[in-house]
Design a protein around this motif. Structure first.
Motif, PDB file in Angstrom:
ATOM      1  N   THR A   1       0.806  -1.217   0.000  1.00 60.74           N
ATOM      2  CA  THR A   1       0.000   0.000   0.000  1.00 60.74           C
ATOM      3  C   THR A   1       0.842   1.270   0.000  1.00 60.74           C
ATOM      4  OG1 THR A   1      -0.139  -0.044   2.427  1.00 60.74           O
ATOM      5  CG2 THR A   1      -1.908  -1.133   1.205  1.00 60.74           C
ATOM      6  N   GLY A   2       2.154   1.147   0.129  1.00 60.54           N
ATOM      7  CA  GLY A   2       3.033   2.315   0.084  1.00 60.54           C
ATOM      8  C   GLY A   2       3.339   2.684  -1.362  1.00 60.54           C
ATOM      9  N   ARG A   3       2.779   3.777  -1.843  1.00 65.26           N
ATOM     10  CA  ARG A   3       2.938   4.140  -3.251  1.00 65.26           C
ATOM     11  C   ARG A   3       4.359   4.548  -3.594  1.00 65.26           C
ATOM     12  NH1 ARG A   3      -2.446   8.015  -3.946  1.00 65.26           N
ATOM     13  NH2 ARG A   3      -3.968   6.492  -3.186  1.00 65.26           N
ATOM     14  N   HIS A   4       5.088   5.099  -2.643  1.00 63.51           N
ATOM     15  CA  HIS A   4       6.432   5.598  -2.901  1.00 63.51           C
ATOM     16  C   HIS A   4       7.512   4.695  -2.303  1.00 63.51           C
ATOM     17  CE1 HIS A   4       3.745   9.109  -3.197  1.00 63.51           C
ATOM     18  NE2 HIS A   4       4.588   9.553  -4.093  1.00 63.51           N
ATOM     19  N   LEU A   5       7.141   3.513  -1.877  1.00 62.41           N
ATOM     20  CA  LEU A   5       8.087   2.638  -1.193  1.00 62.41           C
ATOM     21  C   LEU A   5       8.871   1.814  -2.206  1.00 62.41           C
ATOM     22  CD1 LEU A   5       8.429   2.513   1.857  1.00 62.41           C
ATOM     23  CD2 LEU A   5       7.234   0.330   1.849  1.00 62.41           C
ATOM     24  N   SER A   6      10.170   1.732  -2.014  1.00 66.74           N
ATOM     25  CA  SER A   6      11.041   0.911  -2.850  1.00 66.74           C
ATOM     26  C   SER A   6      11.597  -0.221  -1.998  1.00 66.74           C
ATOM     27  CB  SER A   6      12.186   1.752  -3.434  1.00 66.74           C
ATOM     28  OG  SER A   6      13.098   0.932  -4.133  1.00 66.74           O
ATOM     29  N   THR A   7      11.371  -1.443  -2.411  1.00 66.04           N
ATOM     30  CA  THR A   7      11.826  -2.617  -1.661  1.00 66.04           C
ATOM     31  C   THR A   7      12.986  -3.289  -2.384  1.00 66.04           C
ATOM     32  OG1 THR A   7      10.201  -4.018  -2.778  1.00 66.04           O
ATOM     33  CG2 THR A   7       9.530  -3.008  -0.712  1.00 66.04           C
ATOM     34  N   GLY A   8      13.620  -4.200  -1.685  1.00 69.85           N
ATOM     35  CA  GLY A   8      14.748  -4.935  -2.252  1.00 69.85           C
ATOM     36  C   GLY A   8      15.744  -5.282  -1.169  1.00 69.85           C
ATOM     37  N   THR A   9      16.993  -5.352  -1.549  1.00 66.49           N
ATOM     38  CA  THR A   9      18.044  -5.682  -0.591  1.00 66.49           C
ATOM     39  C   THR A   9      18.256  -4.516   0.368  1.00 66.49           C
ATOM     40  OG1 THR A   9      19.696  -4.875  -2.179  1.00 66.49           O
ATOM     41  CG2 THR A   9      19.210  -7.237  -2.181  1.00 66.49           C
ATOM     42  N   PHE A  10      18.541  -4.836   1.621  1.00 69.38           N
ATOM     43  CA  PHE A  10      18.725  -3.836   2.666  1.00 69.38           C
ATOM     44  C   PHE A  10      19.952  -4.236   3.478  1.00 69.38           C
ATOM     45  CE2 PHE A  10      16.775  -1.726   6.649  1.00 69.38           C
ATOM     46  CZ  PHE A  10      17.419  -0.543   6.358  1.00 69.38           C
ATOM     47  N   ALA A  11      20.835  -3.268   3.724  1.00 70.50           N
ATOM     48  CA  ALA A  11      22.114  -3.569   4.361  1.00 70.50           C
ATOM     49  C   ALA A  11      21.933  -4.205   5.735  1.00 70.50           C
ATOM     50  CB  ALA A  11      22.951  -2.296   4.460  1.00 70.50           C
ATOM     51  N   ILE A  12      20.993  -3.696   6.522  1.00 75.28           N
ATOM     52  CA  ILE A  12      20.798  -4.215   7.875  1.00 75.28           C
ATOM     53  C   ILE A  12      20.392  -5.681   7.837  1.00 75.28           C
ATOM     54  CG2 ILE A  12      19.387  -4.019   9.955  1.00 75.28           C
ATOM     55  CD1 ILE A  12      19.263  -1.058   9.527  1.00 75.28           C
ATOM     56  N   LEU A  13      19.385  -5.990   7.013  1.00 75.62           N
ATOM     57  CA  LEU A  13      18.926  -7.380   6.933  1.00 75.62           C
ATOM     58  C   LEU A  13      20.000  -8.278   6.332  1.00 75.62           C
ATOM     59  CD1 LEU A  13      15.234  -6.918   5.756  1.00 75.62           C
ATOM     60  CD2 LEU A  13      16.149  -6.996   8.064  1.00 75.62           C
ATOM     61  N   SER A  14      20.752  -7.762   5.371  1.00 73.93           N
ATOM     62  CA  SER A  14      21.823  -8.567   4.775  1.00 73.93           C
ATOM     63  C   SER A  14      22.886  -8.908   5.811  1.00 73.93           C
ATOM     64  CB  SER A  14      22.443  -7.809   3.599  1.00 73.93           C
ATOM     65  OG  SER A  14      21.478  -7.540   2.605  1.00 73.93           O
ATOM     66  N   LEU A  15      23.225  -7.936   6.644  1.00 73.38           N
ATOM     67  CA  LEU A  15      24.223  -8.191   7.683  1.00 73.38           C
ATOM     68  C   LEU A  15      23.701  -9.192   8.710  1.00 73.38           C
ATOM     69  CD1 LEU A  15      27.060  -7.234   8.596  1.00 73.38           C
ATOM     70  CD2 LEU A  15      25.905  -5.617  10.103  1.00 73.38           C
TER      71      LEU A  15
END
Length: 528
Positions: free
Chosen positions: A145-159
């Protein structure tokens, strides 16, 4: 006389006049307790609540399902689960399509180098970062529902994922592995990373079923900002071996940051001059470009893609100078074309990775929901926190079937999408087209990309998280309690590790809420 003396008509069972006539007393029914309460009344008993009032939540869900059986109800339910059915009919094609296309292509171009860079943080081969930059973006575009949200890889979760991978599948002490052994090690690590994504996605879907979107309030803004700032320091230190060309085992557990620093200082004389030069030149280009994009945000039509320029220059330089063979510069290597076959993660790993999946699920939802709320307030629309749980849960769970590691919304690419003119979730589809073209056709062009450049991209992407510490003096004047929460969380994240630091921050934040509630109630009691 109307009848024989001494006789009378026998009253019925429900007639109350039988007790008024002594002659009829021996002919009455037995006076039971029920009969007594009927005649004279007794203690009022609370009426038994109907089943619907005793179980309001259960019957509420049942009524929702019943209403959904109708045509109108089914369409509304489908619109709630698939937001594009709601906003796509009202899409302003002439006004918004160009902005969504430009923003999507710009973010997709950035996704390519960042995805490969963050895959190294997750301790998996770089191509799996491209998978994680494709499938989650596509799924969120359909469910979010977030029109301006960009998802994908994230440094925190990757670490955080990399810590779980290194703990469960440590690299052998023997440094030189054969090709077959290296492939087996990578396959095991990819399996663990996918299992972590599957577990975190399943947890978020369970939270959606229970409508627990309100849990995001437990991760207050000071906790989230301190967490991201502390993780930025972890990312910086973890990338030092790649910047210097050192092959060092990754440190995990408590005090891993200090262990890594000690190992780097010990091995500093063995650093590679070629990779050190590449790292210095890359940072000298990336950092000023990031600063220019921020300072001249309003004047630039689109942000300058410094990561893409650096990737192309470094790949050409490494190819023409044969840096990989002459100076042993570590390169990305061959990126397999196409997509991996869908494969269910090893469910036997789930009990082992549950402790890692839970904090990843909480961080994913808290960061994504707070980021979506910021832009929803800015552009005057609303988001559904429970639908966000469904979107990110399905995004992680489904993408794990294609060997992806955990993903979420990211601050850097979201701000990039907004600055480039993105209006709706349709921008995510254009981003997927860019990543798809790399996976299908352009992968061989990244063969000679030095891994040191990816390490520099990781460090430069943490720029905004480092600058969050500048808010501390203002936070001190606004709220000393929030300042204490920020500092305790940051120290715990840096000193211990990300998971334990997050737990310490959440517990300390809840304790401050309890203390403030008790102090306010005491003050009200004394005033009365």
């Amino acid at each position: 006389m109307s009848g024989i003396q001494g006789t009378r008509t026998y009253p019925g069972a429900g007639d109350t006049s039988d007790l008024k006539y002594p002659l009829g007393t021996r002919l009455r029914e037995a006076l039971t307790e029920a009969r007594f309460h009927q005649l004279f009344g007794g203690e009022e008993q609370e009426p038994e609540l109907p089943a619907e009032r005793r179980f309001p939540r259960l019957f509420g869900l049942w009524r929702l399902r019943t209403r959904a059986c109708s045509g109108t109800g089914a369409w509304r339910l489908l619109q709630a689960l698939l937001p594009p059915l709601h906003w796509l009919p009202h899409y302003r094609w002439r006004a918004w399509l160009l902005g969504d296309a430009v923003a999507g292509v710009t973010v997709g171009i950035v996704h390519v180098p960042q995805g490969m860079a963050f895959a190294l943080l997750a301790s998996v081969p770089p191509v799996f970062g491209l998978y994680t930059s494709f499938f989650p973006v596509l799924i969120y575009s359909l469910l979010g529902t977030g029109r301006h949200l960009s998802t994908g890889t994230f440094a925190i979760l990757s670490l955080m994922t990399g810590s779980a991978v290194e703990r469960l599948v440590p690299e052998p002490l023997v440094g030189n592995l054969s090709g077959t052994e290296k492939e087996q090690l990578d396959a095991q690590r990819v399996g663990v990373a996918a299992a972590v994504a599957f577990g975190s996605g399943a947890l978020m879907l369970g939270m959606f079923v229970l409508q627990l979107g309100v849990l995001s309030t437990f991760l207050s803004e000071p906790v989230v900002k301190a967490l991201t700032s502390g993780v930025a320091l972890h990312v910086l230190v973890s990338q030092l071996p790649s910047l210097l060309g050192l092959s060092l085992p990754r440190q995990i557990g408590c005090f891993s940051l200090f262990k890594t620093l000690a190992a780097v200082l010990t091995a500093l004389p063995r650093s590679s001059p070629a990779e050190l030069t590449i790292s210095a030149l890359s940072l000298a280009l990336l950092v000023p470009v990031k600063e220019l994009n921020v300072r001249f945000r309003d004047r630039l039509p689109t942000p300058i893609p410094g990561e893409v320029v650096m990737v192309l220059l470094a790949s050409v330089l490494c190819f023409t100078s044969s840096l990989d063979t002459r100076y042993h510069v570590q390169i990305v290597g061959l990126l397999p074309g196409g997509f991996p076959q869908p494969l269910l993660p090893n469910l036997a790993e789930l009990p082992r990775i549950l402790a890692d999946s839970l904090p990843i699920a909480l961080v994913t939802f808290a960061v994504s929901a707070s980021l979506a709320s910021i832009y929803a307030d800015k552009y005057s629309y609303t988001i559904d926190s429970n639908q966000e749980l469904l979107a990110h849960g399905a995004s992680n769970l489904i993408s794990s079937l294609f060997s992806c590691f955990p993903n979420s919304a990211t601050l850097a690419t979201t701000s990039l999408l907004v600055d480039a003119g993105g209006k709706t979730q349709l921008a995510g589809l254009f981003s997927c087209i860019v990543v798809l073209s790399v996976l299908l056709w352009l992968g061989p062009f990244f063969y000679y990309l030095p891994k040191a450049v990816l390490a520099c991209i990781n460090i430069s992407s943490m720029r905004q998280m480092f600058f969050q510490m500048q808010e501390l003096p203002q936070l001190w004047h606004i709220s000393r309690v929030d300042f204490a929460v920020w500092m305790v969380t940051w120290v715990a994240v840096v000193t211990l590790n990300v998971d334990l630091g997050l737990a310490v921050g959440v517990v300390f934040s809840m304790m401050t809420v309890v203390c403030r509630t008790q102090s306010s109630s005491r003050s009200q009691g004394s005033a009365s």
